[in-house]
Design a protein around this motif. Structure first.
Motif, PDB file in Angstrom:
ATOM      1  N   LYS A  83      42.001 -92.855  40.322  1.00 37.18           N
ATOM      2  CA  LYS A  83      43.467 -92.830  40.276  1.00 37.18           C
ATOM      3  C   LYS A  83      44.008 -92.420  38.905  1.00 37.18           C
ATOM      4  CE  LYS A  83      44.010 -96.296  43.877  1.00 37.18           C
ATOM      5  NZ  LYS A  83      44.412 -95.422  44.940  1.00 37.18           N
ATOM      6  N   ALA A  84      43.100 -92.154  37.955  1.00 35.35           N
ATOM      7  CA  ALA A  84      43.503 -91.747  36.608  1.00 35.35           C
ATOM      8  C   ALA A  84      43.055 -90.314  36.354  1.00 35.35           C
ATOM      9  CB  ALA A  84      42.891 -92.678  35.565  1.00 35.35           C
ATOM     10  N   ILE A  85      43.750 -89.646  35.450  1.00 35.89           N
ATOM     11  CA  ILE A  85      43.371 -88.303  35.028  1.00 35.89           C
ATOM     12  C   ILE A  85      42.116 -88.427  34.163  1.00 35.89           C
ATOM     13  CG2 ILE A  85      44.048 -86.301  33.648  1.00 35.89           C
ATOM     14  CD1 ILE A  85      46.990 -87.063  34.300  1.00 35.89           C
ATOM     15  N   VAL A  86      41.072 -87.675  34.494  1.00 35.49           N
ATOM     16  CA  VAL A  86      39.853 -87.658  33.678  1.00 35.49           C
ATOM     17  C   VAL A  86      40.030 -86.544  32.658  1.00 35.49           C
ATOM     18  CG1 VAL A  86      37.355 -87.331  33.662  1.00 35.49           C
ATOM     19  CG2 VAL A  86      38.439 -88.577  35.547  1.00 35.49           C
ATOM     20  N   THR A  87      40.003 -86.918  31.376  1.00 33.80           N
ATOM     21  CA  THR A  87      40.333 -85.962  30.316  1.00 33.80           C
ATOM     22  C   THR A  87      39.296 -84.863  30.147  1.00 33.80           C
ATOM     23  OG1 THR A  87      39.362 -87.435  28.667  1.00 33.80           O
ATOM     24  CG2 THR A  87      41.747 -87.593  29.027  1.00 33.80           C
ATOM     25  N   GLY A  88      38.039 -85.126  30.510  1.00 34.61           N
ATOM     26  CA  GLY A  88      37.029 -84.087  30.403  1.00 34.61           C
ATOM     27  C   GLY A  88      35.702 -84.517  30.991  1.00 34.61           C
ATOM     28  N   VAL A  89      34.999 -83.557  31.572  1.00 35.83           N
ATOM     29  CA  VAL A  89      33.644 -83.778  32.082  1.00 35.83           C
ATOM     30  C   VAL A  89      32.855 -82.503  31.828  1.00 35.83           C
ATOM     31  CG1 VAL A  89      34.233 -83.071  34.445  1.00 35.83           C
ATOM     32  CG2 VAL A  89      32.240 -84.522  34.069  1.00 35.83           C
ATOM     33  N   GLU A  90      31.597 -82.688  31.393  1.00 31.77           N
ATOM     34  CA  GLU A  90      30.717 -81.549  31.182  1.00 31.77           C
ATOM     35  C   GLU A  90      29.829 -81.378  32.410  1.00 31.77           C
ATOM     36  OE1 GLU A  90      28.471 -82.297  27.634  1.00 31.77           O
ATOM     37  OE2 GLU A  90      30.210 -82.040  26.330  1.00 31.77           O
ATOM     38  N   VAL A  91      29.732 -80.143  32.901  1.00 33.41           N
ATOM     39  CA  VAL A  91      28.828 -79.815  33.996  1.00 33.41           C
ATOM     40  C   VAL A  91      27.662 -79.041  33.379  1.00 33.41           C
ATOM     41  CG1 VAL A  91      28.572 -78.644  36.210  1.00 33.41           C
ATOM     42  CG2 VAL A  91      30.775 -79.672  35.603  1.00 33.41           C
ATOM     43  N   HIS A  92      26.458 -79.617  33.470  1.00 33.46           N
ATOM     44  CA  HIS A  92      25.251 -79.010  32.899  1.00 33.46           C
ATOM     45  C   HIS A  92      24.359 -78.489  34.021  1.00 33.46           C
ATOM     46  CE1 HIS A  92      25.490 -80.486  28.651  1.00 33.46           C
ATOM     47  NE2 HIS A  92      26.405 -81.247  29.225  1.00 33.46           N
ATOM     48  N   ALA A  93      23.843 -77.273  33.856  1.00 36.20           N
ATOM     49  CA  ALA A  93      22.894 -76.696  34.799  1.00 36.20           C
ATOM     50  C   ALA A  93      21.628 -76.342  34.042  1.00 36.20           C
ATOM     51  CB  ALA A  93      23.477 -75.466  35.474  1.00 36.20           C
ATOM     52  N   THR A  94      20.479 -76.678  34.628  1.00 32.79           N
ATOM     53  CA  THR A  94      19.177 -76.452  34.005  1.00 32.79           C
ATOM     54  C   THR A  94      18.275 -75.703  34.978  1.00 32.79           C
ATOM     55  OG1 THR A  94      19.446 -78.555  32.842  1.00 32.79           O
ATOM     56  CG2 THR A  94      17.256 -77.599  32.845  1.00 32.79           C
ATOM     57  N   LEU A  95      17.580 -74.667  34.469  1.00 33.51           N
ATOM     58  CA  LEU A  95      16.618 -73.911  35.258  1.00 33.51           C
ATOM     59  C   LEU A  95      15.206 -74.333  34.848  1.00 33.51           C
ATOM     60  CD1 LEU A  95      18.022 -70.277  34.764  1.00 33.51           C
ATOM     61  CD2 LEU A  95      18.724 -71.983  36.441  1.00 33.51           C
TER      62      LEU A  95
END
Length: 145
Positions: A83-95
């Motif tokens: 219910k709150a604004i999430v100020t930032g999230v990192e999306v990491h992708a690994t091969l």
């Protein structure tokens, strides 16, 4: 010839002095400002903000190779279920290759995820050798000081 009675005249309104009019407008502005302050204090001014990514979920993702097999593209979707604004999230992708060795990685920062918002991300990762698996995970951004 008989004359008709005159229609009644509307009552004349007394006019407020110019000073009284300005005081009324100023009082209205003060009331509106006080109301905004009360709403902000009580939390009714909109959703709050949080830096926690606990309510962000990775909904789905897919990966594919480009035409020359030099890059892996990862496309997916995250959702803020809170219910709150999430100020930032990192999306990491690994091969990784079939032996589990790292063959490439990249990340993208998603900012200000609104409550219930679903957001699409797109990551390009340069390959270094063969790719057997692609792993995607969400991480808490590091605080900048």
């Amino acid at each position: 010839m008989k004359r008709l009675p005159r229609p009644p005249q509307p009552a004349r309104l007394s006019r407020l002095p110019a000073v009284g009019k300005h005081i009324g407008i100023a009082a209205l502005w003060l009331l509106l400002i006080a109301l905004q302050v009360c709403l902000a204090i009580s939390g009714c001014g909109g959703p709050s903000k949080t830096s926690s990514i606990d309510t962000v979920q990775l909904r789905r993702y897919r990966w594919y190779l480009d035409d020359v097999h030099a890059k892996v593209w990862v496309v997916g979707q995250v959702q803020n279920t809170g219910k709150a604004i999430v100020t930032g999230v990192e999306v990491h992708a690994t091969l990784c290759n079939s032996q589990g060795s790292l063959r490439g990685k990249n990340m993208v920062m998603l900012k200000d995820l609104q409550p219930s918002e679903r957001r699409i991300f797109n990551l390009g990762i340069t390959r270094r050798g063969s790719t057997a698996t692609v792993t995607v995970e969400l991480k808490q951004p590091e605080e900048t000081h």
